[in-house]
Motif scaffolding. Structure first.
Motif, PDB file in Angstrom:
ATOM      1  N   UNK A   1       0.829  -1.212   0.000  1.00  0.00           N
ATOM      2  CA  UNK A   1       0.000   0.000   0.000  1.00  0.00           C
ATOM      3  C   UNK A   1       0.861   1.259   0.000  1.00  0.00           C
ATOM      4  N   UNK A   2       1.983   1.241   0.710  1.00  0.00           N
ATOM      5  CA  UNK A   2       2.907   2.381   0.680  1.00  0.00           C
ATOM      6  C   UNK A   2       3.449   2.596  -0.729  1.00  0.00           C
ATOM      7  N   UNK A   3       3.812   1.503  -1.380  1.00  0.00           N
ATOM      8  CA  UNK A   3       4.344   1.587  -2.740  1.00  0.00           C
ATOM      9  C   UNK A   3       3.282   2.136  -3.689  1.00  0.00           C
ATOM     10  N   UNK A   4       2.053   1.630  -3.572  1.00  0.00           N
ATOM     11  CA  UNK A   4       0.982   2.098  -4.440  1.00  0.00           C
ATOM     12  C   UNK A   4       0.679   3.576  -4.198  1.00  0.00           C
ATOM     13  N   UNK A   5       0.739   4.011  -2.951  1.00  0.00           N
ATOM     14  CA  UNK A   5       0.516   5.430  -2.634  1.00  0.00           C
ATOM     15  C   UNK A   5       1.615   6.298  -3.252  1.00  0.00           C
ATOM     16  N   UNK A   6       2.864   5.881  -3.106  1.00  0.00           N
ATOM     17  CA  UNK A   6       3.970   6.624  -3.717  1.00  0.00           C
ATOM     18  C   UNK A   6       3.831   6.648  -5.236  1.00  0.00           C
ATOM     19  N   UNK A   7       3.397   5.533  -5.810  1.00  0.00           N
ATOM     20  CA  UNK A   7       3.234   5.446  -7.249  1.00  0.00           C
ATOM     21  C   UNK A   7       2.164   6.413  -7.755  1.00  0.00           C
ATOM     22  N   UNK A   8       1.070   6.542  -7.032  1.00  0.00           N
ATOM     23  CA  UNK A   8       0.010   7.468  -7.438  1.00  0.00           C
ATOM     24  C   UNK A   8       0.512   8.909  -7.485  1.00  0.00           C
ATOM     25  N   UNK A   9       1.489   9.240  -6.631  1.00  0.00           N
ATOM     26  CA  UNK A   9       2.034  10.600  -6.591  1.00  0.00           C
ATOM     27  C   UNK A   9       2.875  10.918  -7.819  1.00  0.00           C
ATOM     28  N   UNK A  10       3.496   9.924  -8.414  1.00  0.00           N
ATOM     29  CA  UNK A  10       4.413  10.189  -9.522  1.00  0.00           C
ATOM     30  C   UNK A  10       3.896   9.733 -10.878  1.00  0.00           C
ATOM     31  N   UNK A  11       2.992   8.771 -10.905  1.00  0.00           N
ATOM     32  CA  UNK A  11       2.492   8.257 -12.177  1.00  0.00           C
ATOM     33  C   UNK A  11       1.647   9.326 -12.849  1.00  0.00           C
ATOM     34  N   UNK A  12       1.915   9.538 -14.091  1.00  0.00           N
ATOM     35  CA  UNK A  12       1.170  10.544 -14.836  1.00  0.00           C
ATOM     36  C   UNK A  12       0.845  10.034 -16.210  1.00  0.00           C
ATOM     37  N   UNK A  13       0.628  10.965 -17.120  1.00  0.00           N
ATOM     38  CA  UNK A  13       0.348  10.551 -18.488  1.00  0.00           C
ATOM     39  C   UNK A  13       1.479   9.678 -19.025  1.00  0.00           C
ATOM     40  N   UNK A  14       1.144   8.793 -19.920  1.00  0.00           N
ATOM     41  CA  UNK A  14       2.132   7.888 -20.486  1.00  0.00           C
ATOM     42  C   UNK A  14       3.324   8.618 -21.071  1.00  0.00           C
ATOM     43  N   UNK A  15       4.482   8.088 -20.823  1.00  0.00           N
ATOM     44  CA  UNK A  15       5.720   8.640 -21.355  1.00  0.00           C
ATOM     45  C   UNK A  15       6.320   7.617 -22.296  1.00  0.00           C
ATOM     46  N   UNK A  16       7.074   8.094 -23.252  1.00  0.00           N
ATOM     47  CA  UNK A  16       7.751   7.189 -24.168  1.00  0.00           C
ATOM     48  C   UNK A  16       8.802   6.416 -23.377  1.00  0.00           C
ATOM     49  N   UNK A  17       8.646   5.104 -23.250  1.00  0.00           N
ATOM     50  CA  UNK A  17       9.611   4.329 -22.458  1.00  0.00           C
ATOM     51  C   UNK A  17      10.936   4.113 -23.176  1.00  0.00           C
ATOM     52  N   UNK A  18      11.009   4.484 -24.433  1.00  0.00           N
ATOM     53  CA  UNK A  18      12.226   4.237 -25.194  1.00  0.00           C
ATOM     54  C   UNK A  18      12.248   2.813 -25.708  1.00  0.00           C
ATOM     55  N   UNK A  19      13.381   2.408 -26.189  1.00  0.00           N
ATOM     56  CA  UNK A  19      13.545   1.097 -26.790  1.00  0.00           C
ATOM     57  C   UNK A  19      13.984   0.068 -25.756  1.00  0.00           C
TER      58      UNK A  19
END
Length: 180
Positions: free
Chosen positions: A5-23
């Motif tokens: 749950x801590x990880x998921x909470x931290x992830x919600x703070x930084x996850x945003x619109x899709x970014x190009x992950x590169x190759x």
């Protein structure tokens, strides 16, 4: 709060619109074989200059890969799928694999609920314990070079990382074996 749950909470703070992950191709064409020790993670960018997309990282206890092990398959994938053209084996100082013994591992496994019958006969061999991380790195380099399904021309290096400073001490330069 539970760790997930801590990880998921931290992830919600930084996850945003899709970014190009590169190759999936490693931009620096490098595969790093290093230890599972969590203290090494922050050194990728700061001490090695390896950022997201630059290299494939294989993390195994003591940075050791035995001849014919399943880990050779992962290493081969990094070469043929991710276009890694050099391999760097990085063990480190103050490594638990060099300081923990089989008896201690057996005790910890029992304490964590593993039945005696399920504990490997030789926990030291099972976990790849080594008394000397430099020699363990040399063994890994030899095993990689001897693998029949990896290219003969690929440089395989080894360098010991100081866990306190991130400084590298070269154990083996792979260029001499390729271009020698």
């Amino acid at each position: 709060m539970a760790l997930l749950d801590e990880i998921l909470e931290d992830n919600r703070k930084v996850a945003g619109p899709g970014k190009d992950p590169g190759s999936y191709i490693a931009h620096r064409h490098l595969c790093i074989v290093t230890c599972v020790d969590p203290r090494l993670t922050h050194f990728f960018g700061s001490a090695l200059g390896v950022e997201r997309g630059h290299a494939v990282a294989l993390r195994v206890p003591g940075a050791r890969i035995a001849p014919g092990s399943e880990l050779m398959r992962a290493l081969a994938a990094s070469v043929y799928v991710n276009d890694c053209q050099e391999i760097l084996v990085i063990p480190h100082t103050d490594c638990g694999v060099a300081s923990v013994g089989g008896t201690e591992l057996r005790r910890v496994m029992r304490a964590r609920g593993v039945a005696d019958a399920d504990i490997p006969q030789d926990p030291g061999a099972f976990f790849g314990l080594v008394p000397d991380v430099r020699e363990g790195a040399r063994e890994t380099v030899r095993a990689i070079r001897a693998s029949p399904f990896l290219p003969r021309h690929i440089p395989v290096h080894a360098a010991l990382m100081d866990i306190r400073t991130g400084a590298l001490e070269v154990i083996e330069r792979g260029y001499e074996h390729v271009f020698g």
